[in-house]
Write a protein that holds these residues in place. Structure first.
Motif, mmCIF file in Angstrom:
data_model
loop_
_atom_site.group_PDB
_atom_site.id
_atom_site.type_symbol
_atom_site.label_atom_id
_atom_site.label_comp_id
_atom_site.label_asym_id
_atom_site.label_seq_id
_atom_site.Cartn_x
_atom_site.Cartn_y
_atom_site.Cartn_z
ATOM 1 N N ASP A 93 -1.865 3.783 -9.233
ATOM 2 C CA ASP A 93 -3.181 3.290 -9.653
ATOM 3 C C ASP A 93 -3.524 1.889 -9.139
ATOM 4 O OD1 ASP A 93 -3.322 5.651 -11.001
ATOM 5 O OD2 ASP A 93 -2.934 4.799 -12.987
ATOM 6 N N GLU A 94 -2.499 1.103 -8.767
ATOM 7 C CA GLU A 94 -2.738 -0.288 -8.389
ATOM 8 C C GLU A 94 -1.996 -0.640 -7.106
ATOM 9 O OE1 GLU A 94 -2.863 -2.723 -12.399
ATOM 10 O OE2 GLU A 94 -1.444 -1.076 -12.575
ATOM 11 N N MET A 95 -2.439 -1.710 -6.440
ATOM 12 C CA MET A 95 -1.807 -2.152 -5.187
ATOM 13 C C MET A 95 -1.503 -3.650 -5.269
ATOM 14 S SD MET A 95 -3.877 -0.128 -2.172
ATOM 15 C CE MET A 95 -5.470 -0.847 -2.544
ATOM 16 N N VAL A 96 -0.251 -3.969 -5.575
ATOM 17 C CA VAL A 96 0.191 -5.365 -5.669
ATOM 18 C C VAL A 96 1.490 -5.504 -4.882
ATOM 19 C CG1 VAL A 96 0.893 -7.243 -7.206
ATOM 20 C CG2 VAL A 96 -0.882 -5.620 -7.944
ATOM 21 N N VAL A 97 1.555 -6.495 -4.020
ATOM 22 C CA VAL A 97 2.747 -6.730 -3.191
ATOM 23 C C VAL A 97 3.338 -8.082 -3.563
ATOM 24 C CG1 VAL A 97 3.602 -7.091 -0.839
ATOM 25 C CG2 VAL A 97 1.876 -5.333 -1.293
ATOM 26 N N SER A 98 4.624 -8.107 -3.889
ATOM 27 C CA SER A 98 5.308 -9.367 -4.223
ATOM 28 C C SER A 98 6.037 -9.885 -2.992
ATOM 29 C CB SER A 98 6.298 -9.152 -5.368
ATOM 30 O OG SER A 98 7.278 -8.207 -4.995
ATOM 31 N N SER A 99 6.057 -11.193 -2.824
ATOM 32 C CA SER A 99 6.748 -11.776 -1.665
ATOM 33 C C SER A 99 8.254 -11.561 -1.766
ATOM 34 C CB SER A 99 6.411 -13.261 -1.553
ATOM 35 O OG SER A 99 6.632 -13.928 -2.776
ATOM 36 N N TYR A 100 8.817 -11.746 -2.969
ATOM 37 C CA TYR A 100 10.273 -11.600 -3.107
ATOM 38 C C TYR A 100 10.716 -10.157 -2.889
ATOM 39 C CZ TYR A 100 10.390 -9.163 -7.611
ATOM 40 O OH TYR A 100 10.288 -8.207 -8.598
ATOM 41 N N GLY A 101 9.787 -9.194 -3.103
ATOM 42 C CA GLY A 101 10.117 -7.772 -2.981
ATOM 43 C C GLY A 101 10.611 -7.385 -1.605
ATOM 44 N N SER A 102 10.074 -8.036 -0.559
ATOM 45 C CA SER A 102 10.601 -7.755 0.782
ATOM 46 C C SER A 102 11.721 -8.719 1.152
ATOM 47 C CB SER A 102 9.486 -7.791 1.833
ATOM 48 O OG SER A 102 8.913 -9.066 1.946
ATOM 49 N N ILE A 103 11.657 -9.963 0.668
ATOM 50 C CA ILE A 103 12.709 -10.937 1.004
ATOM 51 C C ILE A 103 14.079 -10.465 0.510
ATOM 52 C CG2 ILE A 103 13.554 -13.295 0.593
ATOM 53 C CD1 ILE A 103 10.682 -14.247 0.753
ATOM 54 N N LEU A 104 14.110 -9.753 -0.614
ATOM 55 C CA LEU A 104 15.388 -9.220 -1.101
ATOM 56 C C LEU A 104 16.030 -8.266 -0.095
ATOM 57 C CD1 LEU A 104 14.682 -8.455 -4.889
ATOM 58 C CD2 LEU A 104 16.179 -10.237 -3.979
ATOM 59 N N ALA A 105 15.225 -7.737 0.827
ATOM 60 C CA ALA A 105 15.740 -6.789 1.832
ATOM 61 C C ALA A 105 16.107 -7.469 3.143
ATOM 62 C CB ALA A 105 14.696 -5.704 2.086
ATOM 63 N N ILE A 106 16.132 -8.796 3.157
ATOM 64 C CA ILE A 106 16.318 -9.516 4.421
ATOM 65 C C ILE A 106 17.698 -9.299 5.038
ATOM 66 C CG2 ILE A 106 17.184 -11.775 3.583
ATOM 67 C CD1 ILE A 106 14.942 -12.990 5.488
ATOM 68 N N THR A 107 18.687 -8.984 4.236
ATOM 69 C CA THR A 107 20.015 -8.689 4.789
ATOM 70 C C THR A 107 20.036 -7.323 5.468
ATOM 71 O OG1 THR A 107 20.696 -7.811 2.643
ATOM 72 C CG2 THR A 107 21.275 -10.087 3.115
ATOM 73 N N GLU A 108 19.183 -6.426 5.021
ATOM 74 C CA GLU A 108 19.121 -5.082 5.600
ATOM 75 C C GLU A 108 18.319 -5.080 6.900
ATOM 76 O OE1 GLU A 108 20.530 -2.382 4.283
ATOM 77 O OE2 GLU A 108 21.163 -3.192 2.347
ATOM 78 N N GLU A 109 17.146 -5.709 6.873
ATOM 79 C CA GLU A 109 16.234 -5.649 8.017
ATOM 80 C C GLU A 109 15.568 -7.005 8.250
ATOM 81 O OE1 GLU A 109 13.580 -2.372 8.126
ATOM 82 O OE2 GLU A 109 14.990 -0.973 7.225
ATOM 83 N N PRO A 110 16.327 -8.002 8.736
ATOM 84 C CA PRO A 110 15.780 -9.351 8.868
ATOM 85 C C PRO A 110 14.505 -9.450 9.696
ATOM 86 C CG PRO A 110 17.962 -9.176 9.898
ATOM 87 C CD PRO A 110 17.744 -7.941 9.111
ATOM 88 N N LYS A 111 14.469 -8.752 10.842
ATOM 89 C CA LYS A 111 13.276 -8.841 11.701
ATOM 90 C C LYS A 111 12.049 -8.281 10.984
ATOM 91 C CE LYS A 111 15.576 -8.492 16.193
ATOM 92 N NZ LYS A 111 15.748 -7.643 17.399
ATOM 93 N N ASN A 112 12.201 -7.109 10.383
ATOM 94 C CA ASN A 112 11.071 -6.476 9.698
ATOM 95 C C ASN A 112 10.585 -7.312 8.525
ATOM 96 O OD1 ASN A 112 10.657 -4.166 11.248
ATOM 97 N ND2 ASN A 112 12.279 -3.035 10.199
#
Length: 398
Positions: free
Chosen positions: A317-336
């Protein structure tokens, strides 16, 4: 071309992410002080008076300590200053009122009194004690190098005592072999809702309690491992389908290649990117503040997730993107992740203390003729997880 010239873009990426890390650390450097009794305030909001909320939680405190350690390891602060600040924080925590060794969910950081209604959260206590183990290891590492020996040894002993005194059996339901979400002190009973999924931020509480022998290892095997499928890949489902549930425990708990949790985290990141592409927005959907305020001008907060990953209804129902939500994945996919951060930055998300909490794309919460609105607040537990996540970046060029 020379190897060093070929790596120029790589070093620029590293400098870029370290610049964000330094600004993120500034939140803690400015607000962990005598006025706050050396505890991190819960949040800072730009357009609110007062800008800083003078309360904190056990997760905030633990992640605040990890942020202090990160500031030294990333070269922002000197060791002596780091130890002195940790000493003040640990001494404050040691003197706080507790329940069966557990920190209460919320404290007034000016008076150090617990807030009402009094509650002890299983997930927050699990996080806090898990982070204390990290602080202990850091202090012991300093001792091993024969630096600040006496003070670090003393602080280590205080930490071990806090860990020992924190009794997780009081939050555990033996009949269900599961953790309740917490204990309501006012009602004098466990809350009748339970953590029963492996893909949950609460799995740290299970590991900590099992390690302390407060509960039986059977609890770990009692956590649901129900799978879902996408693009011929499989992964664990969670309650809310958030990045937080999958990635948050990984900042201080090893994840083993090929394991169910490792594969599920990769599956979640793939799902994030697929869903965000479908919506035409950046990825990093998680629990966060969003563009709705209460009567006191505080942003509201809730879980946002990937619909096919979460059991909770209404996630589409909603569209909200958190900055930390992708930063937590930086060890998996740093470039992305860095490319994703740059998209957020172009949309006005990079400011005084690093990246703002989130960005809201939900049409009925955005001004006419605009597609999004940055949520201009910084939350301590997300700032702390971002600070510590930078430490786990690959040491080789990425």
């Amino acid at each position: 071309r020379s190897p060093s010239r070929g790596l120029g873009h790589v070093y620029k990426r590293q400098e870029y992410i370290l610049d964000i890390a330094k600004k993120t650390w500034l939140f803690f450097k400015e607000y962990i002080n005598e006025k706050t009794n050396y505890l991190p305030p819960d949040n800072y909001q730009e357009d609110r008076k007062p800008k800083v909320v003078m309360r904190t939680s056990s997760t905030n405190i633990g992640l605040g300590m990890l942020a202090v350690i990160s500031s030294y390891d990333l070269g922002f602060e000197k060791l002596d200053d780091t130890i002195k600040l940790l000493e003040k924080m640990i001494n404050t925590v040691n003197g706080l009122p507790k329940w069966n060794g557990h920190l209460y969910n919320w404290y007034n950081i000016e008076t150090l009194e617990h807030l009402y209604p009094r509650y002890v959260s299983s997930v927050d206590s699990g996080n806090f004690i898990g982070y204390l183990y990290v602080v202990y290891q850091f202090l012991e590492g300093v001792v091993a190098e024969n630096k600040n020996y006496e003070i670090c040894k003393s602080l280590s002993q205080i930490i071990l005592q806090i860990i020992k005194n924190t009794d997780f059996s009081k939050l555990f339901d033996e009949k269900n072999n599961l953790f309740s979400i917490g204990f309501d002190i006012e009602e004098n009973k466990l809350t009748d809702s339970y953590y029963d999924l492996l893909a949950s931020e609460a799995r740290q509480a299970s590991l900590v309690a099992i390690a302390k022998k407060d509960i039986d290892v059977k609890n770990w095997y009692n956590l649901s491992r129900t799978l879902t499928i996408l693009n011929k890949y499989k992964g664990l489902i969670s309650w809310s389908g958030t990045a937080f549930e999958y990635l948050m425990p990984n900042i201080n708990i090893p994840k083993y290649p090929g394991s169910l949790l490792d594969e599920s985290c990769k599956f979640m990141i793939m799902s994030q990117k697929e869903y965000a592409k479908k919506l035409g927005i950046p990825w990093g959907i998680s629990e966060s503040a969003f563009n709705l305020k209460d009567l006191n001008n505080n942003y509201q907060y809730k879980a946002f997730g990937i619909p096919w990953l979460g059991l909770k209804r209404g996630l589409a129902d909603e569209m909200v993107v958190s900055s930390y939500g992708s930063i937590l994945a930086i060890t998996e996919e740093p470039k992305n992740v860095i490319n994703n951060i740059k998209i957020l930055e172009k949309q006005g998300m990079n400011s005084k203390y690093g990246l703002y909490e989130s960005i809201d794309y939900t049409p009925n919460r955005v001004e006419k003729n605009k597609k999004y609105v940055p949520v201009k607040t910084y939350m301590a537990h997300h700032q702390g997880s971002v600070s510590y996540t930078h430490l786990t970046l690959p040491t080789t060029p990425y």
